[in-house]
Design a protein around this motif. Structure first.
Motif, mmCIF file in Angstrom:
data_model
loop_
_atom_site.group_PDB
_atom_site.id
_atom_site.type_symbol
_atom_site.label_atom_id
_atom_site.label_comp_id
_atom_site.label_asym_id
_atom_site.label_seq_id
_atom_site.Cartn_x
_atom_site.Cartn_y
_atom_site.Cartn_z
ATOM 1 N N ARG A 114 -3.651 9.710 35.937
ATOM 2 C CA ARG A 114 -3.171 9.428 37.281
ATOM 3 C C ARG A 114 -4.328 9.177 38.236
ATOM 4 N N LEU A 232 0.916 7.338 38.822
ATOM 5 C CA LEU A 232 0.861 7.654 37.402
ATOM 6 C C LEU A 232 0.436 6.443 36.587
ATOM 7 N N ARG A 236 1.922 6.680 30.517
ATOM 8 C CA ARG A 236 2.407 8.057 30.608
ATOM 9 C C ARG A 236 3.735 8.210 29.864
#
Length: 244
Positions: A114, A232, A236
């Protein structure tokens, strides 16, 4: 005499007119009950044959749908818009922040999957309140213009120090942080940011206290109160609320 007979004949014909209306009403009621009865006692197999015949006649190119067992146990991939690479994303954010006169003291850092934009709460809010500083909505609206170009998932996390809230509007730092995060998200949406936003209020749970007896400066306390814009990474796989 002939005139009276004609009058009586016309009166009899007019009095018999209601029978036609009554007969029509009985016919309609009979048709209605026959229709209801036929629908209540319909045979599904016969109805399916009728539907199939009509389908074949009116749409001969129709491909019948047949049941087939799906043995693949792997999860079906969800289509999503990929986000930007985090290294490239940091470059874009640092460039845009340098052009935003109200965010010259904001910091940008990367933590694993992030990128975090940290804005001091004092830049946006009055001390220990949910009231915006003068010009703060304009600063956030300009930041929203930069975030509009990013398809990565966005979270807004608000932090406070451990000083108590004494203005009577909030019972705890947690309530204050949640309110601030919601207000910031609301300004972004009003400015045109239409992507989903997750709002988090950490309160003073992330406050880095010094050792017992050590004095904390005003600058250190102010640094603990901040609004984090967490972007993010595109690779992810954890849940969006997995921020701890």
């Amino acid at each position: 005499m002939s005139g009276s007979k004609n009058a009586s004949g016309m009166e009899g014909a007019s009095n018999a007119g209601w029978m036609l209306t009554f007969a029509d009403l009985l016919s309609l009621m009979l048709t209605f009950f026959v229709l209801v009865f036929s629908m209540s006692t319909i045979q599904f197999d016969s109805w399916k044959d009728v539907v199939g015949t009509m389908r074949d006649e009116f749409n001969p190119n129709y491909r019948a749908i047949t049941d087939r067992r799906f043995d693949n146990t792997q999860a079906v991939a969800r289509s999503s818009i990929p986000g930007l690479n985090l290294n490239y994303l940091m470059t874009l954010i640092e460039r845009d922040l340098s052009r935003n006169a109200g965010l010259e003291d904001a910091t940008v850092k990367r933590e694993q999957d992030r990128v975090i934009i940290s804005v001091p709460a004092s830049r946006l809010f009055e001390n220990k309140t949910g009231r915006f500083q003068t010009g703060a909505p304009d600063i956030l609206a300009e930041l929203a213009g930069s975030l509009l170009q990013i398809k990565n998932k966005l979270m807004i996390a608000s932090h406070t120090n451990d000083l108590p809230v004494s203005n009577g509007r909030f019972r705890s730092n947690w309530e204050l942080s949640v309110t601030r995060a919601q207000l910031v998200a609301g300004v972004l949406v009003d400015a045109g940011y239409l992507q989903p936003v997750t709002v988090l209020g950490h309160g003073d749970s992330k406050f880095m206290a010094k050792q017992t007896g050590a004095r904390v400066t005003v600058q250190e306390l102010d640094a603990q109160e901040r609004i984090d814009f967490v972007i993010l990474g595109e690779s992810r796989t954890n849940g969006i609320l997995d921020v701890f």
